[in-house]
Design a protein around this motif. Structure first.
Motif, PDB file in Angstrom:
ATOM      1  N   ILE A  12      30.897  38.496  42.808  1.00  0.00           N
ATOM      2  CA  ILE A  12      32.281  37.926  41.646  1.00  0.00           C
ATOM      3  C   ILE A  12      30.910  37.021  40.682  1.00  0.00           C
ATOM      4  CG2 ILE A  12      32.579  34.815  41.719  1.00  0.00           C
ATOM      5  CD1 ILE A  12      31.974  34.560  44.604  1.00  0.00           C
ATOM      6  N   TYR A  13      32.444  37.616  39.964  1.00  0.00           N
ATOM      7  CA  TYR A  13      32.034  37.098  37.990  1.00  0.00           C
ATOM      8  C   TYR A  13      32.365  35.766  37.650  1.00  0.00           C
ATOM      9  CZ  TYR A  13      32.191  42.753  38.338  1.00  0.00           C
ATOM     10  OH  TYR A  13      32.362  44.180  38.876  1.00  0.00           O
ATOM     11  N   SER A  14      31.451  35.599  36.822  1.00  0.00           N
ATOM     12  CA  SER A  14      31.725  34.254  35.668  1.00  0.00           C
ATOM     13  C   SER A  14      32.073  34.761  34.454  1.00  0.00           C
ATOM     14  CB  SER A  14      30.249  33.348  36.119  1.00  0.00           C
ATOM     15  OG  SER A  14      29.312  33.744  35.379  1.00  0.00           O
ATOM     16  N   LEU A  15      33.006  33.139  34.272  1.00  0.00           N
ATOM     17  CA  LEU A  15      32.985  33.118  32.722  1.00  0.00           C
ATOM     18  C   LEU A  15      32.090  33.574  31.924  1.00  0.00           C
ATOM     19  CD1 LEU A  15      35.903  33.369  30.838  1.00  0.00           C
ATOM     20  CD2 LEU A  15      35.550  30.581  30.729  1.00  0.00           C
ATOM     21  N   ARG A  46      35.882  39.470  42.424  1.00  0.00           N
ATOM     22  CA  ARG A  46      36.342  37.797  42.389  1.00  0.00           C
ATOM     23  C   ARG A  46      35.989  37.099  41.095  1.00  0.00           C
ATOM     24  NH1 ARG A  46      38.277  36.796  47.463  1.00  0.00           N
ATOM     25  NH2 ARG A  46      36.795  38.194  49.497  1.00  0.00           N
ATOM     26  N   LYS A  47      36.532  36.170  40.496  1.00  0.00           N
ATOM     27  CA  LYS A  47      36.256  35.512  39.883  1.00  0.00           C
ATOM     28  C   LYS A  47      36.210  34.870  39.562  1.00  0.00           C
ATOM     29  CE  LYS A  47      39.312  38.519  36.534  1.00  0.00           C
ATOM     30  NZ  LYS A  47      37.398  39.935  35.927  1.00  0.00           N
ATOM     31  N   ASP A  48      35.170  33.791  39.844  1.00  0.00           N
ATOM     32  CA  ASP A  48      35.367  32.631  39.603  1.00  0.00           C
ATOM     33  C   ASP A  48      36.040  31.087  38.951  1.00  0.00           C
ATOM     34  OD1 ASP A  48      33.351  31.747  37.942  1.00  0.00           O
ATOM     35  OD2 ASP A  48      32.124  30.878  38.956  1.00  0.00           O
ATOM     36  N   TYR A  49      37.217  32.184  37.969  1.00  0.00           N
ATOM     37  CA  TYR A  49      37.519  30.921  36.793  1.00  0.00           C
ATOM     38  C   TYR A  49      39.163  31.665  36.884  1.00  0.00           C
ATOM     39  CZ  TYR A  49      36.523  35.255  33.960  1.00  0.00           C
ATOM     40  OH  TYR A  49      36.359  36.923  33.216  1.00  0.00           O
ATOM     41  N   GLN A  83      40.873  35.289  43.836  1.00  0.00           N
ATOM     42  CA  GLN A  83      41.086  36.499  44.118  1.00  0.00           C
ATOM     43  C   GLN A  83      40.913  37.834  43.878  1.00  0.00           C
ATOM     44  OE1 GLN A  83      44.993  36.010  41.996  1.00  0.00           O
ATOM     45  NE2 GLN A  83      45.962  35.885  43.731  1.00  0.00           N
ATOM     46  N   LEU A  84      40.632  38.818  45.144  1.00  0.00           N
ATOM     47  CA  LEU A  84      40.143  40.060  44.969  1.00  0.00           C
ATOM     48  C   LEU A  84      40.475  41.090  44.132  1.00  0.00           C
ATOM     49  CD1 LEU A  84      37.639  41.724  46.511  1.00  0.00           C
ATOM     50  CD2 LEU A  84      39.597  42.195  47.655  1.00  0.00           C
ATOM     51  N   GLN A 229      48.183  34.034  53.148  1.00  0.00           N
ATOM     52  CA  GLN A 229      49.398  33.970  52.202  1.00  0.00           C
ATOM     53  C   GLN A 229      48.659  33.436  50.684  1.00  0.00           C
ATOM     54  OE1 GLN A 229      52.836  34.142  52.194  1.00  0.00           O
ATOM     55  NE2 GLN A 229      52.002  35.380  54.356  1.00  0.00           N
ATOM     56  N   SER A 230      46.927  32.986  51.131  1.00  0.00           N
ATOM     57  CA  SER A 230      46.249  32.799  49.941  1.00  0.00           C
ATOM     58  C   SER A 230      45.718  34.019  49.144  1.00  0.00           C
ATOM     59  CB  SER A 230      45.776  31.172  49.934  1.00  0.00           C
ATOM     60  OG  SER A 230      44.917  31.540  51.035  1.00  0.00           O
TER      61      SER A 230
END
Length: 296
Positions: A12-15, A46-49, A83-84, A229-230
């Motif tokens: 998971i990548y942070s901004l 994934r990104k957390d932003y 989102q992946l 769906q999400s």
């Protein structure tokens, strides 16, 4: 191309640590023929932003939640947190990217942005097609926004927030025109109802089964539909809404941790603190101190 199973652990990548965007709460980057960052190629992540990209020109391919997309010219792309995503090939791109976190949206001057269709993205859309007039307007606002982003001074944050509000409001109107008039499937409608019900009851209801009862479906069916769906588990939607509200209350009020925990339906203050740290990596007290030091 095979994509790693989304149930496996993915980065998971942070901004703040994004090698291109690099910012704490809000960041902007312009691309003039730049290549995709090599470290992300073929790596499911994934990104957390939130990441919003105006692609003026480019023809690379990427995947979002196992759906492939070829980058189109003069198209606006929407990437939601968690989102992946997989970038498949390094090709030059011309355009502008905006990145901002949930903390940024939780700030009082940006609170209205959370309700915009483009940010809520109830149709899980990824591509927003622009007409020539839309492109001209978008490029003009992006240029003004970028100029303010590079400036310093007391008015910078207000100007950035103002231009961003104009841009996202305009794009939300396009979003509504392109997606709201299309009949939604039964499963998409259930996801939307689930999200709306969370908004109404997140303070007192914290379990998927409780929402399933309100929606008159089984918990298993609701969980399956929401995940498909999400792209994320049903319980994550509840947790994200709780965390957003906790962040708002920690930043904007003087309520004690016990008062915030009680307001959001936690009967145990210590569990409340463990829940928040598990979701964010910091304790409520640490988050309050960090954000207030940054903005006050």
């Amino acid at each position: 191309m095979q994509i790693t199973n989304t149930d496996q652990q993915v980065p998971i990548y942070s901004l703040e640590h994004d090698p291109v965007m690099g910012g704490k709460l809000f960041s902007m980057a312009k691309f003039e023929g730049a290549l995709t960052h090599q470290g992300e190629l073929l790596v499911p992540h994934r990104k957390d932003y939130y990441l919003l990209v105006f692609a003026r020109q480019g023809n690379s391919r990427h995947w979002v939640d196992m759906t492939p997309y070829m980058t189109r010219d003069n198209t606006f792309y929407i990437f939601g947190p968690h989102q992946l995503t997989v970038k498949e090939e390094p090709k030059p791109m011309w355009g502008t990217a905006l990145g901002f976190t949930r903390e940024f949206l939780a700030l009082q001057e940006n609170a209205s942005l959370v309700k915009l269709p483009l940010i809520r993205n109830p149709h899980n859309a990824h591509e927003l097609l622009l007409s020539d007039a839309d492109v001209a307007f978008t490029e003009e606002i992006l240029q003004k926004l970028h100029s303010e982003y590079l400036r310093t001074g007391d008015w910078q944050q207000r100007m950035v927030a103002a231009y961003l509000t104009v841009l996202l409001t305009y794009l939300s109107r396009l979003y509504t025109e392109q997606f709201e008039n299309n009949p939604a499937s039964t499963d998409k409608l259930l996801l939307k109802k689930y999200q709306q019900t969370i908004e109404e009851h997140f303070r007192e209801l914290h379990q998927v089964s409780e929402y399933a009862s309100l929606l008159h479906v089984s918990a298993g069916h609701l969980s399956e539909v929401v995940k498909v769906q999400s792209g994320k588990p049903a319980i994550v939607h509840i947790h994200e809404r709780l965390v957003l509200e906790i962040r708002r209350l920690l930043f904007h009020t003087q309520y004690s941790l016990k008062e915030i925990a009680f307001d959001l339906g936690f009967t145990d203050a210590s569990y409340f603190s463990r829940f928040f740290k598990r979701q964010t990596g910091v304790t409520p007290a640490e988050y309050r101190a960090i954000t207030r030091e940054m903005y006050q």
